[in-house]
Design a protein around this motif. Sequence first.
Motif, short mmCIF file in Angstrom:
data_model
loop_
_atom_site.label_atom_id
_atom_site.label_comp_id
_atom_site.label_asym_id
_atom_site.label_seq_id
_atom_site.Cartn_x
_atom_site.Cartn_y
_atom_site.Cartn_z
N LEU A 42 0.82 -1.21 0.00
CA LEU A 42 0.00 0.00 0.00
C LEU A 42 0.84 1.26 0.00
N ARG A 43 2.08 1.17 0.50
CA ARG A 43 2.96 2.35 0.47
C ARG A 43 3.40 2.68 -0.95
N HIS A 44 3.43 1.67 -1.82
CA HIS A 44 3.93 1.88 -3.18
C HIS A 44 2.82 2.12 -4.21
N ALA A 45 1.62 1.65 -3.92
CA ALA A 45 0.52 1.83 -4.88
C ALA A 45 -0.81 1.71 -4.16
N THR A 46 -1.78 2.47 -4.64
CA THR A 46 -3.12 2.43 -4.06
C THR A 46 -4.02 1.58 -4.94
N PRO A 47 -4.52 0.47 -4.43
CA PRO A 47 -5.41 -0.37 -5.25
C PRO A 47 -6.78 0.29 -5.40
N ASP A 48 -7.58 -0.21 -6.33
CA ASP A 48 -8.94 0.29 -6.50
C ASP A 48 -9.87 -0.31 -5.46
N ALA A 49 -9.47 -1.46 -4.89
CA ALA A 49 -10.26 -2.08 -3.83
C ALA A 49 -9.35 -2.99 -3.01
N LEU A 50 -9.72 -3.14 -1.75
CA LEU A 50 -8.96 -3.99 -0.83
C LEU A 50 -9.87 -5.10 -0.32
N LEU A 51 -9.43 -6.35 -0.49
CA LEU A 51 -10.17 -7.51 -0.02
C LEU A 51 -9.36 -8.10 1.13
N LEU A 52 -9.95 -8.12 2.34
CA LEU A 52 -9.15 -8.30 3.54
C LEU A 52 -9.69 -9.37 4.49
N GLU A 67 -6.26 2.03 9.40
CA GLU A 67 -5.14 2.75 8.80
C GLU A 67 -5.45 3.23 7.39
N VAL A 68 -6.03 2.33 6.60
CA VAL A 68 -6.35 2.69 5.21
C VAL A 68 -7.43 3.76 5.17
N ARG A 69 -8.46 3.60 6.00
CA ARG A 69 -9.56 4.56 5.97
C ARG A 69 -9.13 5.95 6.45
N ARG A 71 -6.48 7.40 5.60
CA ARG A 71 -5.72 8.06 4.55
C ARG A 71 -6.45 8.17 3.23
N GLN A 72 -7.33 7.22 2.93
CA GLN A 72 -7.92 7.18 1.59
C GLN A 72 -9.31 6.53 1.61
N SER A 73 -10.00 6.66 0.48
CA SER A 73 -11.38 6.16 0.40
C SER A 73 -11.48 4.85 -0.37
N THR A 74 -10.36 4.12 -0.50
CA THR A 74 -10.37 2.84 -1.20
C THR A 74 -11.45 1.91 -0.63
N PRO A 75 -12.29 1.33 -1.47
CA PRO A 75 -13.28 0.38 -0.96
C PRO A 75 -12.62 -0.79 -0.25
N ILE A 76 -13.12 -1.13 0.93
CA ILE A 76 -12.57 -2.22 1.73
C ILE A 76 -13.67 -3.26 1.96
N LEU A 77 -13.41 -4.48 1.52
CA LEU A 77 -14.35 -5.58 1.75
C LEU A 77 -13.67 -6.59 2.67
N VAL A 78 -14.26 -6.80 3.82
CA VAL A 78 -13.74 -7.77 4.79
C VAL A 78 -14.32 -9.14 4.46
N ASP A 93 -18.10 0.08 11.26
CA ASP A 93 -17.91 1.37 11.90
C ASP A 93 -16.48 1.86 11.75
N ALA A 94 -15.53 0.93 11.64
CA ALA A 94 -14.12 1.31 11.50
C ALA A 94 -13.80 1.80 10.09
N GLY A 95 -14.73 1.53 9.14
CA GLY A 95 -14.51 2.05 7.79
C GLY A 95 -14.63 1.05 6.68
N ALA A 96 -14.90 -0.22 7.01
CA ALA A 96 -15.09 -1.21 5.95
C ALA A 96 -16.38 -0.91 5.19
N ASP A 97 -16.38 -1.20 3.89
CA ASP A 97 -17.56 -0.97 3.06
C ASP A 97 -18.52 -2.15 3.09
N ASP A 98 -17.98 -3.34 3.32
CA ASP A 98 -18.82 -4.53 3.31
C ASP A 98 -18.14 -5.62 4.11
#
Length: 228
Positions: A42-52, A67-69, A71-78, A93-98
């Motif tokens: 993530l320090r080198h490139a910002t993905p369009d979405a994060l699957l975690l 941490e991601v939320r 700094r940026q609005s990248t969609p995060i799917l847990v 509540d921490a910032g995940a989208d789904d």
Amino acid sequence: MSTRILVVEDDREIRGLLQSSLALEGFDVQTAVSVSEARALLRHATPDALLLDLGLPDGDGADLVREVRARQSTPILVVSARYHESEKVRLLDAGADDYLTKPFGVPELLARIRVALRHRGTALEPARIVHDHEDLHVDLAAREVAVGGRAVHLTPTEFNLLARLVRSAGKVVTHRQLLADVWGPEFTEHTHYLRLYMGQLRAKLEQEPAEPRHLLTETGVGYRLAAA
């Protein structure tokens, strides 16, 4: 440019399934097996979405969500085996989208990714799912392959290899990309796999396997599926 997705998952089998399934849909997929590796990427490139995943070897994925939320609005799917409602609420509540509970179906996961990207204003080009060229017909959604109107049975690996080429019909796909997308990133040097399975595909799909009209070789580079 392909939509980039970072998959953070320490389970090798699940990671491989996600990587291959997303790649076949046309996504550019990076993978990480730990929080620290994900941070480095993530320090080198910002993905369009994060699957975690959450339960990672060196920490909890929830920390990465915050941490991601921040700094940026990248969609995060847990994607997690934790199913308690309180856990889902905490991550959202921490910032995940789904939040998707394991086990899950790949079609549902893909639908949720599309929704998350759409909410962020990322336009996805429609995935190519049907290929018709001369006597070859491929329908990826129905998992149907026919030559001259005759149904052809393919093994799962043969079908995945053909599907990857259908996604990029008319364009060259490199040896390394095919190996990574169909077998996994740890197989990028196993070019003998490609030679074997391409030979099997040509035997089933070409009238003259030695002089293919559909599955074309780009010498020293990769393969291309002929398109109109």
